[in-house]
Enzyme design. Sequence first.
Site, short mmCIF file in Angstrom:
data_model
loop_
_atom_site.label_atom_id
_atom_site.label_comp_id
_atom_site.label_asym_id
_atom_site.label_seq_id
_atom_site.Cartn_x
_atom_site.Cartn_y
_atom_site.Cartn_z
N ARG A 32 37.52 41.82 35.92
CA ARG A 32 36.88 42.40 34.73
C ARG A 32 35.35 42.42 34.82
O ARG A 32 34.71 43.36 34.37
CB ARG A 32 37.30 41.61 33.50
CG ARG A 32 38.74 41.85 33.16
CD ARG A 32 39.21 40.99 32.00
NE ARG A 32 40.61 41.29 31.73
CZ ARG A 32 41.35 40.63 30.86
NH1 ARG A 32 40.85 39.64 30.16
NH2 ARG A 32 42.61 40.97 30.67
N ARG A 73 37.11 34.91 33.87
CA ARG A 73 38.54 34.67 33.76
C ARG A 73 39.33 35.84 34.31
O ARG A 73 38.98 37.00 34.07
CB ARG A 73 38.93 34.45 32.29
CG ARG A 73 40.40 34.26 32.09
CD ARG A 73 40.73 33.94 30.65
NE ARG A 73 40.52 35.04 29.73
CZ ARG A 73 41.37 36.07 29.56
NH1 ARG A 73 42.46 36.16 30.30
NH2 ARG A 73 41.10 37.01 28.68
N LEU A 100 41.21 46.56 21.80
CA LEU A 100 41.55 46.33 23.20
C LEU A 100 42.60 47.32 23.71
O LEU A 100 43.62 47.54 23.08
CB LEU A 100 42.10 44.91 23.34
CG LEU A 100 42.70 44.50 24.68
CD1 LEU A 100 41.62 44.39 25.74
CD2 LEU A 100 43.43 43.18 24.54
N GLN A 120 32.99 37.08 28.65
CA GLN A 120 33.66 38.19 29.35
C GLN A 120 33.61 39.49 28.57
O GLN A 120 33.98 39.53 27.40
CB GLN A 120 35.12 37.83 29.61
CG GLN A 120 35.89 38.92 30.34
CD GLN A 120 37.19 38.39 30.92
OE1 GLN A 120 38.16 38.16 30.20
NE2 GLN A 120 37.19 38.15 32.21
N GLU A 136 44.58 45.64 30.11
CA GLU A 136 44.49 45.77 31.56
C GLU A 136 45.84 46.15 32.15
O GLU A 136 45.92 46.74 33.23
CB GLU A 136 44.05 44.41 32.13
CG GLU A 136 43.66 44.38 33.57
CD GLU A 136 42.88 43.11 33.90
OE1 GLU A 136 41.92 42.79 33.16
OE2 GLU A 136 43.23 42.43 34.87
N HIS A 148 35.07 40.14 24.94
CA HIS A 148 36.49 39.83 24.84
C HIS A 148 36.81 38.34 24.84
O HIS A 148 37.69 37.90 24.13
CB HIS A 148 37.21 40.50 26.03
CG HIS A 148 38.69 40.40 26.00
ND1 HIS A 148 39.45 40.79 24.92
CD2 HIS A 148 39.58 39.96 26.92
CE1 HIS A 148 40.73 40.60 25.18
NE2 HIS A 148 40.84 40.08 26.39
N HIS A 206 35.50 42.89 28.48
CA HIS A 206 36.69 43.58 28.95
C HIS A 206 36.29 45.03 29.20
O HIS A 206 35.61 45.63 28.36
CB HIS A 206 37.79 43.50 27.89
CG HIS A 206 39.15 43.90 28.39
ND1 HIS A 206 39.46 45.19 28.75
CD2 HIS A 206 40.27 43.16 28.61
CE1 HIS A 206 40.73 45.22 29.16
NE2 HIS A 206 41.23 44.01 29.09
N PHE A 221 47.91 42.49 37.60
CA PHE A 221 46.70 42.52 36.80
C PHE A 221 45.50 42.49 37.75
O PHE A 221 45.64 42.32 38.95
CB PHE A 221 46.66 41.31 35.85
CG PHE A 221 46.87 41.67 34.40
CD1 PHE A 221 47.98 42.40 34.01
CD2 PHE A 221 45.95 41.29 33.43
CE1 PHE A 221 48.17 42.73 32.67
CE2 PHE A 221 46.12 41.61 32.10
CZ PHE A 221 47.23 42.33 31.72
#
Lengths: 247, 584
Positions: free
Chosen positions: B286, B389, B243, B231, B246, B354, B233, B117
């Site tokens: 991100r 995050r 979504l 955040q 990722e 997100h 995304h 990730f």
Amino acid sequence: MSRDTVQLEILRYDPEKDSEPYFSTYEVPFNDDWVVLDAINYVKENLDRTLTYRWSCHMAVCGSCGMVINGEPVLSCHTFMRDYGDKIRIEPLQNFPVERDLVVVIDDFVEKLGSVKPYIVPKVEKTVDEGEYIQSPAQLAVFKQYTACINCLLCYSACPQVGLNPGFVGPAALALAHRYNLDSRDVGRAAREDVVASNPGIWECSFVGACSEVCPKSVDPAAAIQQTKIASTVDYFTDFLTPWRKQ
Amino acid sequence: MKIIETDVAIIGAGGAGLRAAISVAESDPQLKVALISKVYPMRSHTVAAEGGAAGVIKDEDSFENHFHDTVAGGDWLSDQDAVELFIHEAPRELTLMEHWGCPWSRKPDGRVAVRPFGGMKIERTWYAADKTGFHLLHTLFQTSLKFPSIKRYDEYFSTDIVVVDGKCCGFTAIEMRSGEVTYFKAKSVIIATGGAGRVFPFTTNGAIKTGDGMAMAYRAGVALKDMEFVQYHPTGLPGTGILITEGSRGEGGLLVNKDGYRYLQDYNLGPPDPWPRKKAMELGPRDRLSQAFWHEQQKGRTIKTADGDVVHLDLRHLGEAKIDERLPMVRELAKSYVGVDPVYDPIPVRPVIHYTMGGIDTNIDAATNIPGLYAAGECSCVSINGANRLGSNSLTELLVFGARAGSGAAEFAKARQGAINESAAKQEAEKTEKRLAALFAKEKATESIPGLRKEMNDTMESGAGIYRTEDSLQATCTKMSEIRKRSANIGLQDKSKVFNTDMAEALELDAMIDVACAMANSALQRKESRGSHQRLDFEARDDKKYLKHSLAHYSPDGNPKVDYRDVTITSSQPAERVYGGAQE
């Protein structure tokens, strides 16, 4: 196609004031990209604050927004306005009591889901320090399809047995029992058998296959039920022919 | 008023709430657990998480790697003692999920598979195809059915924490079916209500993600910590905000602009290797990727669509077989909602709200400053996520800290001395009834719920988005304070007691306004750029002044007082965040 508006006919029922359900009609803008849920949200935001329904994820995974649209049980967040004509009729899922408008009471289903013991009964107890159970991709593939159920209850709305036989555990719960029975980590089949094989409905399931047809996640509960029947029949005859095996 | 008595009460039955409930039940089967949620557990938004959950498992990986990736990814705003605890517990919790039946994807040898990730040095994201949150949630829910001590109260809308003599004594909730206010009298309470993405107009978050639990704790006297860190995304579908995981980039997906150019190489994330190297390009963090989109847009290199500008996420080179095995839901979502089959065409994507890094201020044991009140999951801020995050840390976080909140709350309930002063608690709880009665009784509403909600959404997006300035934030703070005032004039058109969603939306809006005020004011006062909080007027990170957590304290006028607390540093001194080829 140049449509400006579409009529939604939505079933309404508030037990506090209505003796029986009726339909309200709303005119909403037509939008090529909208799912039916978007149109319902338009009504809620702009036309009628009392319209009552469940929804959350808007991506066909939380299972909240199952409804009967033009006679078919569907997820309203995964059903496009463009696929319907100028009138869309929206009703709550069938085979459940209506709580209010499009919200149905699902207590009975939740109870049934728990009754099939939908959790791993391990072959060998392992501690976390001993790491994961080994499960090959082929062993995973055996049950994976049956893990995909989102509990949206479209299958209960479509199933003729659920309507006729309130004791029937029903497609989603049986598919879930089957999912655990097929899992290489699990030995709980005998414990589940009490509920599954002795259930009044399973032997009456006529393999109409309506449950699998309406399933938005291709779980195929009908196949799970047929496989369960075969497995239970084999058990029955094995017990009959080799009674010592039971000990 | 109905009173339900229990030992431990948990608000929210998503991943964190279910994990906490099982933790209490396992620690002591004698303890009564009440699990309360405004929806059925399987509707909780954990269900929508896709890509996976991080935990060290490969031989060539290490706890140090996970620690450093997390701390650097969070731009050094994470509390490092909490991160240390988290990374050590992570593989244990994920293994436990395996024991409980989670259908993790496997390697040919039957062991759990992992994928890379963003911002991750060695691959450590456990995944169940691209439906990891769904499978974790259902595994937890189904496993919870094993424990007779867990009693669920589905579709109860929680409203207020009841505090007497400084101690948590339970909370109030409205049973949706009857409209009846219920006082849950509990020795300890865990809030696990998830995030608040719905404060913004364009979000991956489901309709239920309205920050109810954050607002409850806030009003009860717990600070909301680091709320300015929200955040984006980088890859959501235009229009809906759905979504696209990722994990798509972890499997090799590429991001290109309107010229087909892998633009991330222009933002210190290159070089553009054919197969993305770890912590580079598409596998950057991100915040950096969403910021790069913003710059591309400024340069006019994004693609215009009716639903805003997009770039392309190209998966075609992965081939149909791999896409179907690893990313089946991504394929299905793209086909359904934007009419693109990623096997044959690139997916249009744009940054989308997100995750809330901030939340209810807790210590490393998931405890708040109110004795008996705990919080875990996205609604809380421990903090391990700092200013940004890392993808796949949040599913693990809700397990690790859900379990921890559960054992903490269980211990507290057992050790709690003296009976709850029921008459005093009931008096507190009756305030909810009165507030609700006033809402129902209001005849002349001059503000509409959807109208005010839209104004809040718009000002948050325009003033507190990917890039912020003093002016934009000041305008948003002023607007939010105005909205806070005007919200007193909303009323209900639906007066039924049965499943009243007009009422639920009014309460949700009330919570979102509190949360939005905390976000905007915390952002206004942080005069630096760090992680997801980027100020065009203060472009650099300022460790001298702001290596600190912000703490927003509730004020009814929507202008919270914000003060600060030092970040806990154990072994990693703040340094420059380096991604791409330069890291080597």
